[in-house]
Design an enzyme around this catalytic site. Structure first.
Site, PDB file in Angstrom:
ATOM      1  N   LYS A 185      -5.604   0.825  10.853  1.00 13.48           N
ATOM      2  CA  LYS A 185      -4.990   2.147  10.750  1.00 13.48           C
ATOM      3  C   LYS A 185      -4.957   2.593   9.293  1.00 13.48           C
ATOM      4  O   LYS A 185      -4.264   1.991   8.476  1.00 13.48           O
ATOM      5  CB  LYS A 185      -3.566   2.145  11.287  1.00 13.48           C
ATOM      6  CG  LYS A 185      -2.986   3.577  11.297  1.00 13.48           C
ATOM      7  CD  LYS A 185      -1.510   3.613  11.600  1.00 13.48           C
ATOM      8  CE  LYS A 185      -0.657   3.522  10.354  1.00 13.48           C
ATOM      9  NZ  LYS A 185      -0.727   4.697   9.478  1.00 13.48           N
ATOM     10  N   GLU A 259       1.084  -7.236   1.385  1.00 16.17           N
ATOM     11  CA  GLU A 259       0.861  -6.906  -0.023  1.00 16.17           C
ATOM     12  C   GLU A 259       1.709  -5.680  -0.270  1.00 16.17           C
ATOM     13  O   GLU A 259       1.398  -4.602   0.223  1.00 16.17           O
ATOM     14  CB  GLU A 259      -0.626  -6.673  -0.276  1.00 16.17           C
ATOM     15  CG  GLU A 259      -1.015  -6.872  -1.729  1.00 16.17           C
ATOM     16  CD  GLU A 259      -0.994  -5.575  -2.481  1.00 16.17           C
ATOM     17  OE1 GLU A 259       0.099  -5.235  -2.998  1.00 16.17           O
ATOM     18  OE2 GLU A 259      -2.028  -4.915  -2.553  1.00 16.17           O
ATOM     19  N   CYS A 293       0.017  -0.333  -6.771  1.00 16.58           N
ATOM     20  CA  CYS A 293       1.121  -1.271  -6.571  1.00 16.58           C
ATOM     21  C   CYS A 293       1.254  -2.222  -7.754  1.00 16.58           C
ATOM     22  O   CYS A 293       2.333  -2.699  -8.057  1.00 16.58           O
ATOM     23  CB  CYS A 293       0.944  -2.035  -5.278  1.00 16.58           C
ATOM     24  SG  CYS A 293      -0.727  -2.613  -5.043  1.00 16.58           S
ATOM     25  N   GLU A 390      10.379   0.772  -7.923  1.00 17.98           N
ATOM     26  CA  GLU A 390       8.987   1.189  -7.999  1.00 17.98           C
ATOM     27  C   GLU A 390       8.910   2.704  -7.849  1.00 17.98           C
ATOM     28  O   GLU A 390       9.404   3.264  -6.869  1.00 17.98           O
ATOM     29  CB  GLU A 390       8.184   0.515  -6.885  1.00 17.98           C
ATOM     30  CG  GLU A 390       6.712   0.830  -6.961  1.00 17.98           C
ATOM     31  CD  GLU A 390       5.895   0.112  -5.897  1.00 17.98           C
ATOM     32  OE1 GLU A 390       6.353   0.014  -4.752  1.00 17.98           O
ATOM     33  OE2 GLU A 390       4.792  -0.347  -6.224  1.00 17.98           O
TER      34      GLU A 390
END
Lengths: 482, 313
Positions: A185, A259, A293, A390
């Site tokens: 996906k 991840e 990331c 983040e």
């Protein structure tokens, strides 16, 4: 005498890409209408213009895709000679190279990233991953000696919007090489290169059902995760969703690799090659609008060179070219979505409120689309939200340190542990730092460099499992424990 | 500020936070940055701007054993009026020749803005006694050369005799001071590392160079983009720390307009518009000019013209 040298617009032609008005789901080797009957609009974030209507897959659609993947796994793919699997992967890699311009333009259109990056980084690396894992397909016995590696089965793979095709390659290439079939996906906002990839799958004459692509939002992802016919889940995305997935899978026996996010430290020592370190800072945080990331979002500068570094950094930021992602001279493109822009804006506001000092270079943004000026915060305390959370945007927080020990202590003081950077001329210090930094990847005198042969993954809330290299195969093989 | 106590020669106390005096260069990151800049796509009016600038910054050069008064006179005329059919094309910055040919270049350029540059100090190797090099410099300055392109003694540099290199530059500068602009060629192709390029650039600037220059054009490797970027960063550091303005000259192997534009993009994005002037940036070249002229005409007319329409000198 001119007052500026304005580069004339140099847009990459977009007519190389033919985007369909609407897309179905790619299941069993062909596009099918979604059983859900639902579609949503995917847009160009730089112009806020609709590009296409894509399907929102529901439980029945996911079920169909998993069945197709299961059939292909049992019927053909797991029985194929490994060298035959390699042949298909090599084909895919070559087709990606041949069609690289098309993919690069589409990636920039749908995701907002500069064409320079999709052309020079995303697409070549995606092809490189297929080449690399094609080479492993018939050598698995050597990757795991005496442990009889076998495929796991059907892999459910959910990928993010920051590197759409590259993340697809990271997921699909090792899975297929090891003999698994996949249901993948793409992210809700960036499905188009994955849908174009279906065309590559057909062109490579991959047996039907080996690769299935279903589009949709988080609900579709949840259906894949929950489906009993899926043997393994691979997820790249936010830590929040990663945690939810892990809760869902607890006790099911399904394999999982995650991840997730990061808040990487980029550490500059006083003996570093400063001009290049500044390039590393820029590349670390403004590459792909900071939608990375492993972005070097926390900068640690040794106090003795703090002023010189910040002066150089600010001057360099003035030369960043923000604008049309399709312009070949653009350095920083559009923010991927409205939602992301709002998140960045609110976190930046929190930085201002908490007392950090904000700097943004003078910069003219286009009127339409989602944009954020490259930003740096100085005077940041370790306790501020901008030093902890983040941001996933072009926002850098600068902190200082006095000694290597202090740098380590501060750099490791985060729930994340995906990556880090060290800048110094001293080789012994690089090794000592790399050993003590709790991060999956440590770059020395460079940043954001990727290679298919090098494993990538995190510690702590940045996830577990590795992608890339021989380690990347591990998630996709069942092993006899000796 | 406190005075530093006496220390053995060569040691310097860091008494205030500042840029490292010497600093180092990371090859991978430098080359990566140079590569990104080389891919800038410069089109239409921004290209014409760059090409026009490239001509005004050009040191039109002939440095051959076969150079004659006739050849130099022809080259000088070409430099003054590069395209006789188009008065909009500017003159080049200077004509660069060997010492013996300085009088002929001067004769032809008299009354124009085109300067005469002479190489000196036993160009290209620099392997001659200091007295000979100084005498040669004196000779070209007295002959009327407005610019002197000296070479550093790479033998001395590579064997670590930096003081000797520095000394020679200072002595040459004494002769040039007030009379001729001094460009110091560090011959990057023979230095081996970017760290050495940075060190030699700093030595040249400390010794009094008005310009630092990449190459003689006679070595196997000449001006490359990363080397030029490395030198621009030295100039930038010196300017920021001391306010002193040093110019830059790239030379050797620049034959095509595209290369010239790549070098100019580097300057623009490293030092800014202030350095995009012939007073601060030069391109040494012998065959580049006609390609630039051809490209300018192409931008104006939309098509390429046969090379026979551009004079060969």
């Amino acid at each position: 005498m001119a007052t500026a040298w304005d580069y004339a617009p140099a847009p990459e032609a977009r007519d190389i890409v033919r985007i369909q008005e609407r897309y179905g789901l790619f299941i069993g080797g062909k596009f099918v209408e979604p059983l859900s009957g639902e579609r949503y609009t995917t847009i160009d974030p730089a112009r806020e213009e609709p590009l296409s209507e894509v399907a929102q897959a529901n439980q029945a659609d996911v079920n169909r895709a998993v069945k197709a993947a299961r059939g292909a796994f049992e019927g053909t793919w797991s029985k194929l000679r490994p060298s035959e699997r390699a042949k298909y992967l090599f084909r895919i890699a070559r087709i990606l190279q041949e069609r690289s311009r098309e993919f690069a333009v589409l990636e920039s259109l749908n995701g907002g990233k500069p064409i320079r990056e999709s052309r020079d980084v995303d697409i070549p690396l995606a092809a490189a991953h297929f080449f690399y894992y094609a080479g492993w397909a018939d050598k698995l016995e050597y990757a795991f000696p005496n442990r009889k590696p076998r495929p796991v089965g059907v892999a459910g793979q959910i990928i993010p919007w920051n590197f759409p095709l590259l993340m697809l390659a990271w997921k699909i290439a090792p899975a297929l090489a090891a003999g698994n079939t996949v249901v993948l996906k793409p992210a809700e906002t960036t499905p188009l290169t994955a849908l174009l990839f279906c065309d590559v799958v057909r062109q490579a004459e991959l047996p039907p059902g080996v690769v299935n692509i279903v589009t949709g939002d988080g609900r579709t992802g949840a259906e894949i995760v929950a489906h009993p016919g899926v043997d393994k889940i691979a997820f790249t995305g936010s830590t929040e969703v990663g945690k939810a997935i892990q809760r869902t899978l607890a006790g099911t026996g399904k394999r999982l690799t995650l991840e997730l996010g990061g808040k990487a430290a980029n550490i500059i020592f006083d003996d570093a090659p400063l001009d290049q370190a500044v390039e590393g800072i820029i590349n670390g945080i403004y590459f792909n609008q900071g939608h990375v990331c492993c972005a070097g979002s926390r900068l640690f500068v040794q106090e003795s060179i703090y002023e010189a570094t910040i002066a150089k950094l600010k001057r360099r930021m003035k030369t960043l070219r923000v604008g049309d992602p399709l312009d070949k001279n653009t350095d920083v493109g559009a923010i991927n979505s409205k939602q992301q822009l709002e998140k960045i804006t609110s976190l930046v506001q929190s930085g201002v409120d908490e007392g950090a000092e904000l700097y943004q270079p003078p910069c003219k943004l286009p009127e339409r689309g989602y944009w954020f000026v490259p930003t740096v915060f100085t005077n940041v305390a370790q306790s501020y939200r901008i030093a902890q959370e983040e941001i996933f945007g072009p926002v850098l927080s600068v902190l200082t340190f006095r000694t290597p020990d202090e740098a380590i202590e501060k750099a490791n003081n985060t729930p994340y542990g995906l990556s880090a950077g060290v800048w110094t001329e001293k080789g012994s210090r690089i090794l000592a730092m790399a050993q003590r930094l709790r991060a999956g990847v440590v770059w020395a005198n460079t940043y954001n460099r990727f290679d298919p042969a090098s494993p990538f993954g995190g510690y702590k809330e940045s996830g577990f499992g590795r992608e890339g290299g021989r380690h990347g195969l591990e998630a996709y093989v069942a092993l006899d424990d000796a | 500020m406190a005075t530093a106590p006496a220390l053995p020669g060569g040691f310097e106390l860091p008494l205030e936070p500042r840029l490292p005096r010497l600093g180092s260069v990371d090859a991978v990151a430098l080359e990566e940055r140079a590569d990104v800049l080389s891919k800038r796509s410069i089109k239409r009016e921004s290209k014409v701007f760059a090409l026009d600038l490239a001509i005004r910054m050009m040191d039109l050069t002939t440095l051959e054993g076969a150079d004659t008064p006739g050849k130099v006179a022809a080259l000088s005329s070409k430099g003054i009026r590069p395209d006789p059919t188009d008065p909009g094309i500017p003159s080049v910055a200077a004509i660069c020749v060997y010492p013996n040919l300085v009088p002929y270049a001067l004769e032809r350029t008299r009354g124009t803005d085109v300067k005469v540059a002479s190489v000196a100090t036993a160009f290209p190797s620099g392997q001659s006694p200091l007295e000979v090099k100084l005498e040669e410099t004196r000779w070209v300055v007295e002959a009327g050369a407005q610019e002197v392109d000296m070479v550093i003694d790479r033998g001395a540099f590579l064997s670590g005799r930096y003081a000797q290199v520095y000394d020679e530059i200072v002595r040459v500068k004494e002769i040039c001071a007030g009379r001729a602009h001094l460009k110091v060629i560090i011959e990057t192709g023979e230095l081996g590392t970017y760290d050495n390029v940075r060190r030699a650039s700093l030595l040249a600037i400390a010794g009094g160079a008005d310009f630092i220059k990449t190459s003689t054009g006679k070595a196997a490797t000449n001006a490359t983009l990363p080397v030029a970027l490395c030198m621009l960063e030295v100039i930038r550091d010196v300017h920021e720390e001391t306010g002193r303005v040093v110019g830059m000259k790239v030379a050797g192997g620049i034959r095509q307009s595209k290369q010239a534009v790549q070098f100019l993009v580097q300057v623009y994005e490293t030092l800014g518009l202030a350095w995009l002037t012939p007073d601060r940036y030069r391109i040494g070249a012998s065959t580049l000019l006609n390609d630039v002229l051809m490209q300018i005409r192409k931008e104006r007319t939309g098509r390429y013209q046969n090379p026979d329409y551009f004079t060969v000198d």
